[in-house]
Write an enzyme that holds these catalytic residues in place. Structure first.
Site, PDB file in Angstrom:
ATOM      1  N   SER A 139      -5.027  -9.801  20.799  1.00 11.79           N
ATOM      2  CA  SER A 139      -5.207 -11.373  21.877  1.00 11.79           C
ATOM      3  C   SER A 139      -4.427 -12.247  21.253  1.00 11.79           C
ATOM      4  O   SER A 139      -4.216 -12.363  20.077  1.00 11.79           O
ATOM      5  CB  SER A 139      -6.526 -11.757  22.114  1.00 11.79           C
ATOM      6  OG  SER A 139      -6.128 -13.125  22.875  1.00 11.79           O
ATOM      7  N   TYR A 153     -14.647 -14.168  19.721  1.00 18.42           N
ATOM      8  CA  TYR A 153     -13.849 -13.384  20.526  1.00 18.42           C
ATOM      9  C   TYR A 153     -12.725 -14.246  19.708  1.00 18.42           C
ATOM     10  O   TYR A 153     -12.437 -12.956  18.870  1.00 18.42           O
ATOM     11  CB  TYR A 153     -14.006 -13.840  21.767  1.00 18.42           C
ATOM     12  CG  TYR A 153     -12.232 -13.049  22.296  1.00 18.42           C
ATOM     13  CD1 TYR A 153     -13.217 -12.086  23.530  1.00 18.42           C
ATOM     14  CD2 TYR A 153     -11.618 -13.265  22.361  1.00 18.42           C
ATOM     15  CE1 TYR A 153     -11.631 -10.937  23.842  1.00 18.42           C
ATOM     16  CE2 TYR A 153     -10.385 -12.835  22.791  1.00 18.42           C
ATOM     17  CZ  TYR A 153     -10.842 -11.514  23.762  1.00 18.42           C
ATOM     18  OH  TYR A 153      -9.621 -10.784  24.658  1.00 18.42           O
TER      19      TYR A 153
HETATM   20  P1  NAI Z   1     -11.329  -4.887  31.032  1.00 18.14           P
HETATM   21  O1  NAI Z   1     -13.029  -5.823  31.083  1.00 18.14           O
HETATM   22  O2  NAI Z   1     -10.297  -4.603  32.229  1.00 18.14           O
HETATM   23  O3  NAI Z   1     -11.775  -3.422  30.539  1.00 18.14           O
HETATM   24  C1  NAI Z   1     -12.324  -3.324  29.597  1.00 18.14           C
HETATM   25  C2  NAI Z   1     -12.672  -1.783  29.569  1.00 18.14           C
HETATM   26  O4  NAI Z   1     -13.661  -1.976  27.903  1.00 18.14           O
HETATM   27  C3  NAI Z   1     -13.806  -1.942  30.163  1.00 18.14           C
HETATM   28  O5  NAI Z   1     -13.339  -0.350  31.085  1.00 18.14           O
HETATM   29  C4  NAI Z   1     -15.192  -1.507  29.544  1.00 18.14           C
HETATM   30  O6  NAI Z   1     -15.897  -0.020  30.443  1.00 18.14           O
HETATM   31  C5  NAI Z   1     -14.680  -1.144  28.196  1.00 18.14           C
HETATM   32  N1  NAI Z   1     -15.844  -1.399  27.324  1.00 18.14           N
HETATM   33  C6  NAI Z   1     -16.142  -2.802  26.696  1.00 18.14           C
HETATM   34  N2  NAI Z   1     -17.122  -2.497  25.567  1.00 18.14           N
HETATM   35  C7  NAI Z   1     -16.814  -1.089  25.462  1.00 18.14           C
HETATM   36  C8  NAI Z   1     -17.413  -0.304  24.296  1.00 18.14           C
HETATM   37  N3  NAI Z   1     -17.690  -0.859  23.241  1.00 18.14           N
HETATM   38  N4  NAI Z   1     -17.027   1.583  24.358  1.00 18.14           N
HETATM   39  C9  NAI Z   1     -15.865   1.289  24.789  1.00 18.14           C
HETATM   40  N5  NAI Z   1     -15.263   0.741  25.815  1.00 18.14           N
HETATM   41  C10 NAI Z   1     -16.016  -0.658  26.077  1.00 18.14           C
HETATM   42  O7  NAI Z   1     -10.746  -5.727  29.971  1.00 18.14           O
HETATM   43  P2  NAI Z   1      -8.974  -6.395  29.782  1.00 18.14           P
HETATM   44  O8  NAI Z   1      -8.541  -7.087  30.577  1.00 18.14           O
HETATM   45  O9  NAI Z   1      -8.003  -4.646  29.962  1.00 18.14           O
HETATM   46  O10 NAI Z   1      -9.213  -6.079  28.524  1.00 18.14           O
HETATM   47  C11 NAI Z   1      -8.859  -4.597  27.220  1.00 18.14           C
HETATM   48  C12 NAI Z   1      -8.318  -5.650  25.543  1.00 18.14           C
HETATM   49  O11 NAI Z   1      -7.706  -6.164  26.123  1.00 18.14           O
HETATM   50  C13 NAI Z   1      -9.215  -6.315  25.067  1.00 18.14           C
HETATM   51  O12 NAI Z   1      -9.579  -5.944  23.368  1.00 18.14           O
HETATM   52  C14 NAI Z   1      -9.552  -7.944  25.639  1.00 18.14           C
HETATM   53  O13 NAI Z   1     -10.003  -8.391  24.735  1.00 18.14           O
HETATM   54  C15 NAI Z   1      -7.650  -8.017  25.399  1.00 18.14           C
HETATM   55  N6  NAI Z   1      -7.152  -8.447  25.648  1.00 18.14           N
HETATM   56  C16 NAI Z   1      -7.340  -9.072  27.565  1.00 18.14           C
HETATM   57  C17 NAI Z   1      -6.506 -10.290  27.918  1.00 18.14           C
HETATM   58  C18 NAI Z   1      -6.646 -10.265  28.843  1.00 18.14           C
HETATM   59  O14 NAI Z   1      -6.209 -12.001  29.241  1.00 18.14           O
HETATM   60  N7  NAI Z   1      -7.069  -9.843  30.696  1.00 18.14           N
HETATM   61  C19 NAI Z   1      -5.658 -10.953  27.590  1.00 18.14           C
HETATM   62  C20 NAI Z   1      -5.821 -10.738  25.886  1.00 18.14           C
HETATM   63  C21 NAI Z   1      -6.514  -9.842  24.911  1.00 18.14           C
END
Ligand code: NAI
Length: 247
Positions: A139, A153
């Site tokens: 991130s 985080y």
């Molecule tokens: P999201 O919440 O839409 O998707 C995350 C997915 O990870 C979900 O499907 C969830 O069920 C799954 N998940 C959660 N815990 C888990 C586990 N223990 N094992 C396997 N799967 C698990 O989130 P998003 O935004 O798509 O985030 C994806 C990545 O991008 C994350 O690592 C997040 O920290 C990173 N990120 C997101 C940003 C944003 O603004 N959305 C900014 C910077 C980084």
């Protein structure tokens, strides 16, 4: 003809947001993709929607036994493993004093330990396949202090850059590339808690491009890094953030 024809990928957190967009981008380049997540309903529905080259597998990234199972099952079914996108992550908003021990441990387990476990179990199969590509999703908050909140985080995301560079050096001679991808603010369910609050205004106004990113704007870059056009790229930290870290 796609750049990733015949390749096999695992995308953690592939059921939603950036992960789902990455799954679509990898499929678009011809890969077979395992959507690895803990959200069975969403993961299975997405796999059905995307067709026969997408498959759902339940994987809690903090569970080493589950990693062993999913990697072994992938190789048994698809014959190989070439690409790992360690994308699964959970949000955490507490600052240094408000964070609890339980909250800290859970965020570190998923967002940091899960990345190491994924590499640990995928790399031997990549070696057998003759090389591979790992993209670890960090991130901008792995680089900057953000709003002074979300301490666990930041700690976990901060570790991903140097963990990736360490692994990149370890495997550079074996054709296994490891890079980290650092998104800015992207409109996904992860950021739902701040939507419609004053924090959303701060996010949009502090992003030089003046808007949220879209998941596919991250997924396409990840798919590029996984493919042959990025063949000399390892140990890089790639920022896709609408200009956030340029200032
Ligand atoms: P999201 O919440 O839409 O998707 C995350 C997915 O990870 C979900 O499907 C969830 O069920 C799954 N998940 C959660 N815990 C888990 C586990 N223990 N094992 C396997 N799967 C698990 O989130 P998003 O935004 O798509 O985030 C994806 C990545 O991008 C994350 O690592 C997040 O920290 C990173 N990120 C997101 C940003 C944003 O603004 N959305 C900014 C910077 C980084």
């Amino acid at each position: 003809m796609g750049e990733l024809d015949g390749k096999v990928a695992i995308v953690t957190g592939g059921a939603s947001g950036i992960g789902a967009a990455t799954v679509a981008a990898l499929l678009g380049q011809g890969a077979s993709v395992v959507i690895a997540d803990i959200d069975d309903a969403r993961g299975e529905a997405l796999a059905r929607r995307l067709g026969p080259k997408a498959r759902y597998a339940r994987l809690d990234v903090s569970d080493e036994a589950a990693w062993r199972r999913v990697v072994a099952d992938t190789v048994a079914r698809d014959g190989r493993l070439d690409v790992l996108v360690n994308n699964a992550g959970i949000g955490a908003f507490a600052d240094v004093e408000k964070e609890t021990r339980e909250g800290w441990d859970r965020v570190i387990a998923v967002n940091e330990t899960g990345v190491w476990l994924g590499m640990k179990h995928a790399v031997p199969e990549m070696r057998r396949a003759g090389g591979g590509s790992v993209v670890n999703v960090s991130s901008i908050f792995g680089e900057v202090g953000g709003f002074g909140a979300s301490v666990a985080y930041h700690a976990a995301k901060g570790s991903i850059g140097v963990m990736s560079r360490n692994a990149a050096l370890r495997y550079a001679k074996e054709g296994i590339r490891v890079n980290s991808l650092h998104p800015g603010f992207v409109d996904t369910p992860l950021v739902a808690p701040v939507k419609g609050t004053p924090v959303e205004d701060q996010i949009v106004s502090r992003t030089p491009m003046g808007r949220w990113g879209r998941p596919e704007e991250i997924g396409e870059v990840i798919a590029f890094i996984c493919g042959p056009r990025a063949s000399f790229m390892t140990g890089s930290e790639v920022y896709v953030d609408g200009g956030w870290t340029a200032g």
